[in-house]
Design an enzyme around this catalytic site. Sequence first.
Site, PDB file in Angstrom:
ATOM      1  N   TYR A   1       0.794  -1.226   0.000  1.00 13.04           N
ATOM      2  CA  TYR A   1       0.000   0.000   0.000  1.00 13.04           C
ATOM      3  C   TYR A   1       0.830   1.281   0.000  1.00 13.04           C
ATOM      4  O   TYR A   1       0.514   2.228   0.733  1.00 13.04           O
ATOM      5  CB  TYR A   1      -0.952   0.019   1.201  1.00 13.04           C
TER       6      TYR A   1
ATOM      7  N   TYR B   1     -15.477  -3.718   0.959  1.00 14.00           N
ATOM      8  CA  TYR B   1     -14.107  -4.177   0.675  1.00 14.00           C
ATOM      9  C   TYR B   1     -13.998  -5.622   1.126  1.00 14.00           C
ATOM     10  O   TYR B   1     -14.381  -5.973   2.247  1.00 14.00           O
ATOM     11  CB  TYR B   1     -13.080  -3.317   1.430  1.00 14.00           C
TER      12      TYR B   1
ATOM     13  N   ASP C   1     -19.204 -11.462   5.188  1.00 15.42           N
ATOM     14  CA  ASP C   1     -17.760 -11.307   5.345  1.00 15.42           C
ATOM     15  C   ASP C   1     -17.519 -10.696   6.728  1.00 15.42           C
ATOM     16  O   ASP C   1     -17.597  -9.489   6.916  1.00 15.42           O
ATOM     17  CB  ASP C   1     -17.213 -10.400   4.239  1.00 15.42           C
TER      18      ASP C   1
ATOM     19  N   LYS D   1      -8.607 -12.323  10.504  1.00 16.10           N
ATOM     20  CA  LYS D   1      -8.183 -11.228  11.367  1.00 16.10           C
ATOM     21  C   LYS D   1      -7.933 -11.692  12.801  1.00 16.10           C
ATOM     22  O   LYS D   1      -6.884 -12.226  13.106  1.00 16.10           O
ATOM     23  CB  LYS D   1      -9.187 -10.075  11.319  1.00 16.10           C
TER      24      LYS D   1
END
Length: 418
Positions: free
Chosen positions: A16, A144, A238, A267
């Site tokens: 990124y 996202y 999600d 995560k």
Amino acid sequence: MSDWFDQGAPHVWRPYCQMKTAPAPLRVDRTSGARIVLEDGRELVDGIASWWTACHGYNHPHIAQAITDQLARAPHVMFGGLAHEPAYRLAARLSALLPGDLDHAFFAESGSVSVEIAMKMAIQFHINEGRSGRSKFVSFLGGYHGDTLATMTICDPEEGMHSLFSGVMPAQHVVALPRDAAGEAALDALLAEKGQEIAALIVEPRIQGAGGMLVHDDAVLRTLRRLADRHGVLLIFDEIFTGFGRTGDLFVCEGAGVIPDIVTLSKALTGGTLPLSAAVARRRVFDAFWSDDPSAALMHGPTYMANPLACAAANASLDLFETGAWKADVARINADLAEGLEPCRQAAGVVDVRTLGAIGVVEFETAVDAGALSRRFAELGCWIRPMGKVVYLTPPFVISEAELARLTGVIRQVLGVG
């Protein structure tokens, strides 16, 4: 200058950032609790729990011990044709914690891959049921779901990270969330017209994370469940960001009372220690693959699927969740974030301040200079990494009141509101 950094920097491709112009990254020596200790001795209070993973804080002794014990037994074995206790125990525990009949877990290493697996499951579900041509997905503006090729197609097409790839992969139906009667009618009409090509709806439930920390209420999820059932498509949640307590419920699907056909998890699954993800399917989805026909099987198998070390970490993380202590922590964090960030409404360019569970958001009218802000926060002893139009906090649940006050105080200081 560090030898390891000097020797490695010419060879590392960082995430990124435009590496030609980006400043050098901060050099981490160690972590502890809610803190990152840099090589030069400075300590940063971590405001984002390493992209929302370190929910129990860094170096939690219970998780560390579980990893150490498993390392001595078997760090890894392939999952094709072999079984091991950590994965099988984890699958059973996730099944017991998730609502309804979400009871078949397919493990992988990353969240993005788990979403791709869920997409693959959804397409093949319809093929195995005798419905051909259902290869498209409906996802939502502001959403996202990852950076791999298939997941990019279901992210918001205006998302800057992926705009270069428009037209490279098949276009999906990315539409507005059905927040009211008009939105429900519009989605209903789309599904009526295009339903024969659609495999599933996919949504980040309750809050869309990397797309801007955009909140919606649980009525939206009930609408999606109703429309999915009406038109014979699957519903995928999600919960890579929202799962494991971040919004105040262990899982949004549990708290909202809406059971998706597939849920993706990652995560915080291992408490921020090792890579692991899961796509967990309802029984009817799994049953479509249960056949005497070999071609009906899900032909997928990541090399490090169900890695024993990662599964041991996840089981230890679930031990900590099962104590229930996290609920009071999340409630405390929510109250402190609401109080600490509220003055930011007075800052120039701020259009909203909002909190949900252990999430605090300051939203600006236009995109912020994330790099400059992040560097300034670090100079003041905090690790906060803005994105898009938001400065946000998603701290570890174990963060102290003083550490959290430091985070919110630094944001106020940088924004010039005290």
